[in-house]
Structure formats: structure tokens, C-alpha cells
Design a protein around this motif. Structure first.
Motif: not given
Length: 156
Positions: A53, A57, A61, A107, A110-111, A146
Motif C-alpha cells: 500500500i 498508493c 494518496h 472508499k 472504490e479502492c 481490502l
């Protein structure tokens, strides 16, 4: 002879423009945030997932952006900074603890969708950061994790 002279002026003009652009620097200051609100601190993923991550990301982010050397050169720096600003606007993992449970669930969905469809991490980012690339195995492990995150049971 005129074509040669026009081309020479054009090249000189482009060089001058490039030099002038270098005076318009991007702000590389990362915003302050409470480490306790961080996504990884809140969700406590396995080490290999946390590393992935961060590599895939967090530059766009989170408030922990690492700016590579090429962000010292305009106009590339402007392009990168725009991506970072947009990334943080859509999802800032450094602010995870400030989200309500409904927003966290949204969220996460969405990920899952963006990783599943190979939209994230973005291909131009992966091209410049090979560690961010998700092999099929890493991608599946990330997606499985996730999907298992329960926002109600997160550690605070």
C-alpha cells in the motif's frame, strides 16, 4: 535560408521558455497529520500488504509523498503535483481516522474497484516506480485484504 532562421528562433524561444518555467516551483511540503489517523495504523494490515500500500498508493494518496528527482523539472513537476493534489482530494490515507464509517466503506469499495480494474496504481506511476506494480498475486492479496477490512472493528 528563411526556414533555417525561423527554426533557429523557434528553438531559442523554446529554450528560453523552458528556462523561465524552472522559476515556477511546486510546493513539496507535505501537510501535517496525526499518525494515529493513518489508514495503515487504523487497519493494521499484514506487513506485506502495508508495504505494498505504501509503495503503490501513498505517494499520491497520503501526506507522506516522496518527491523524486524529476519533480525538480518543470513542466513535469506541475503534472506530478497535479496528480498528487487530485489523489489526496479523492482519498487521503493520512486522514482515514477522520472519516465516518460510511465514508470509509465507500472508499474501500472504490479502492477495490479501481485496483480490480487495473486503474490504480496508475500506469504512468508504475512506469516510474517499479515497486508499485501489482503482480497478479500481490493484486489478489491486496484485494482479499481490502475486502476483509471491517471499518467498525478498526483499532484506534
Amino acid at each position: 535560408m528563411k526556414k533555417h532562421s525561423k527554426l533557429k528562433r523557434l528553438i531559442i524561444g523554446l529554450i528560453i521558455l523552458f528556462v523561465v518555467m524552472q522559476f515556477f516551483r511546486i510546493d513539496k511540503t507535505n501537510p501535517q497529520s496525526d499518525p494515529a489517523n493513518d489508514f495503515i495504523a487504523s487497519t493494521n494490515p499484514p506487513t506485506e500488504i502495508a508495504v505494498q500500500i505504501k509503495e503503490s498508493c501513498y505517494d499520491c494518496h497520503s501526506n507522506n509523498t516522496r518527491y523524486p528527482w524529476y519533480t525538480n523539472v518543470a513542466p513535469v513537476s506541475w503534472y506530478v503535483k497535479n496528480h498528487i493534489d487530485e489523489g489526496r482530494e479523492h482519498l487521503n490515507f493520512s486522514e482515514w481516522g477522520n472519516f465516518d464509517n460510511r465514508r470509509k466503506e465507500h472508499k474501500l469499495e472504490e479502492c477495490i474497484e479501481l485496483v480490480s480494474k487495473d486503474i490504480m496504481p496508475m500506469s504512468d506511476y508504475v512506469m516510474m516506480h517499479s515497486k508499485s506494480e501489482l503482480s497478479p498475486e500481490k493484486k489478489q492479496a491486496l484485494l482479499d485484504w481490502l475486502k476483509s477490512v471491517n471499518v467498525v472493528e478498526e483499532t484506534k
